[in-house]
Design a protein around this motif. Structure first.
Motif, PDB file in Angstrom:
ATOM      1  N   LEU A  45       7.700  10.236 -22.999  1.00 35.20           N
ATOM      2  CA  LEU A  45       7.710   9.399 -21.802  1.00 35.20           C
ATOM      3  C   LEU A  45       6.536   8.422 -21.796  1.00 35.20           C
ATOM      4  CD1 LEU A  45       8.714  11.937 -19.021  1.00 35.20           C
ATOM      5  CD2 LEU A  45      10.038   9.993 -19.839  1.00 35.20           C
ATOM      6  N   GLU A  46       5.394   8.877 -22.262  1.00 38.15           N
ATOM      7  CA  GLU A  46       4.236   7.981 -22.332  1.00 38.15           C
ATOM      8  C   GLU A  46       4.506   6.833 -23.307  1.00 38.15           C
ATOM      9  OE1 GLU A  46      -0.592   8.046 -23.064  1.00 38.15           O
ATOM     10  OE2 GLU A  46       0.550   9.918 -23.161  1.00 38.15           O
ATOM     11  N   ARG A  47       5.084   7.154 -24.465  1.00 38.28           N
ATOM     12  CA  ARG A  47       5.425   6.111 -25.445  1.00 38.28           C
ATOM     13  C   ARG A  47       6.408   5.103 -24.847  1.00 38.28           C
ATOM     14  NH1 ARG A  47       6.135  10.133 -29.082  1.00 38.28           N
ATOM     15  NH2 ARG A  47       8.378   9.850 -29.036  1.00 38.28           N
ATOM     16  N   ILE A  48       7.418   5.609 -24.151  1.00 38.82           N
ATOM     17  CA  ILE A  48       8.418   4.734 -23.539  1.00 38.82           C
ATOM     18  C   ILE A  48       7.779   3.838 -22.481  1.00 38.82           C
ATOM     19  CG2 ILE A  48      10.454   4.699 -22.039  1.00 38.82           C
ATOM     20  CD1 ILE A  48      11.358   7.257 -23.568  1.00 38.82           C
ATOM     21  N   ALA A  49       6.937   4.421 -21.626  1.00 41.30           N
ATOM     22  CA  ALA A  49       6.302   3.646 -20.559  1.00 41.30           C
ATOM     23  C   ALA A  49       5.399   2.551 -21.133  1.00 41.30           C
ATOM     24  CB  ALA A  49       5.512   4.566 -19.636  1.00 41.30           C
ATOM     25  N   VAL A  50       4.634   2.868 -22.165  1.00 42.65           N
ATOM     26  CA  VAL A  50       3.753   1.860 -22.769  1.00 42.65           C
ATOM     27  C   VAL A  50       4.579   0.767 -23.450  1.00 42.65           C
ATOM     28  CG1 VAL A  50       1.986   1.472 -24.531  1.00 42.65           C
ATOM     29  CG2 VAL A  50       1.791   3.413 -22.963  1.00 42.65           C
ATOM     30  N   ALA A  51       5.687   1.137 -24.086  1.00 41.56           N
ATOM     31  CA  ALA A  51       6.566   0.137 -24.705  1.00 41.56           C
ATOM     32  C   ALA A  51       7.183  -0.769 -23.640  1.00 41.56           C
ATOM     33  CB  ALA A  51       7.659   0.822 -25.524  1.00 41.56           C
ATOM     34  N   LYS A  52       7.602  -0.179 -22.509  1.00 47.01           N
ATOM     35  CA  LYS A  52       8.146  -0.983 -21.407  1.00 47.01           C
ATOM     36  C   LYS A  52       7.086  -1.927 -20.846  1.00 47.01           C
ATOM     37  CE  LYS A  52      10.873   0.772 -18.273  1.00 47.01           C
ATOM     38  NZ  LYS A  52      11.455   1.683 -17.260  1.00 47.01           N
ATOM     39  N   LEU A  53       5.843  -1.440 -20.753  1.00 46.45           N
ATOM     40  CA  LEU A  53       4.751  -2.280 -20.264  1.00 46.45           C
ATOM     41  C   LEU A  53       4.510  -3.446 -21.210  1.00 46.45           C
ATOM     42  CD1 LEU A  53       2.476  -2.782 -18.261  1.00 46.45           C
ATOM     43  CD2 LEU A  53       1.040  -1.247 -19.619  1.00 46.45           C
ATOM     44  N   ARG A  54       4.524  -3.171 -22.490  1.00 52.85           N
ATOM     45  CA  ARG A  54       4.332  -4.231 -23.492  1.00 52.85           C
ATOM     46  C   ARG A  54       5.409  -5.310 -23.338  1.00 52.85           C
ATOM     47  NH1 ARG A  54       1.264  -3.882 -27.710  1.00 52.85           N
ATOM     48  NH2 ARG A  54       1.191  -1.613 -27.638  1.00 52.85           N
ATOM     49  N   ARG A  55       6.676  -4.892 -23.187  1.00 52.73           N
ATOM     50  CA  ARG A  55       7.767  -5.847 -23.013  1.00 52.73           C
ATOM     51  C   ARG A  55       7.628  -6.634 -21.710  1.00 52.73           C
ATOM     52  NH1 ARG A  55      10.682  -1.572 -25.073  1.00 52.73           N
ATOM     53  NH2 ARG A  55      11.511  -1.021 -23.020  1.00 52.73           N
ATOM     54  N   ALA A  56       7.218  -5.960 -20.641  1.00 52.74           N
ATOM     55  CA  ALA A  56       7.029  -6.639 -19.350  1.00 52.74           C
ATOM     56  C   ALA A  56       5.936  -7.696 -19.448  1.00 52.74           C
ATOM     57  CB  ALA A  56       6.692  -5.620 -18.265  1.00 52.74           C
ATOM     58  N   LEU A  57       4.877  -7.400 -20.182  1.00 52.38           N
ATOM     59  CA  LEU A  57       3.787  -8.369 -20.325  1.00 52.38           C
ATOM     60  C   LEU A  57       4.199  -9.537 -21.215  1.00 52.38           C
ATOM     61  CD1 LEU A  57       0.778  -5.926 -20.658  1.00 52.38           C
ATOM     62  CD2 LEU A  57       1.321  -7.407 -18.707  1.00 52.38           C
ATOM     63  N   GLU A  58       5.038  -9.294 -22.213  1.00 48.35           N
ATOM     64  CA  GLU A  58       5.501 -10.365 -23.089  1.00 48.35           C
ATOM     65  C   GLU A  58       6.379 -11.358 -22.333  1.00 48.35           C
ATOM     66  OE1 GLU A  58       7.387  -8.328 -26.305  1.00 48.35           O
ATOM     67  OE2 GLU A  58       5.489  -7.966 -27.342  1.00 48.35           O
TER      68      GLU A  58
END
Length: 60
Positions: A45-58
């Protein structure tokens, strides 16, 4: 963005019964995302959340 160039990120876990909510907040921008899944998948879940954050910032 690639690697660890996100800067400071706050990761928070909240348990609700058999489910766990992982929120990731980018400190510099205040952008927040979350992922929900089974308690046993904390690291996933942590990996998924950080990946989602990265996409949101992009997308900003």
């Amino acid at each position: 963005m690639s690697g660890d160039d996100l800067g400071e990120v706050i990761v928070e876990f909240v348990r609700n019964g058999a489910y766990l909510k992982c929120s990731a907040i980018h400190v510099a921008t205040g952008v927040e995302v979350s992922a929900v899944g089974p308690v046993a998948e904390r690291h996933g879940l942590e990996r998924i959340a950080v990946a989602k954050l990265r996409r949101a910032l992009e997308r900003r």
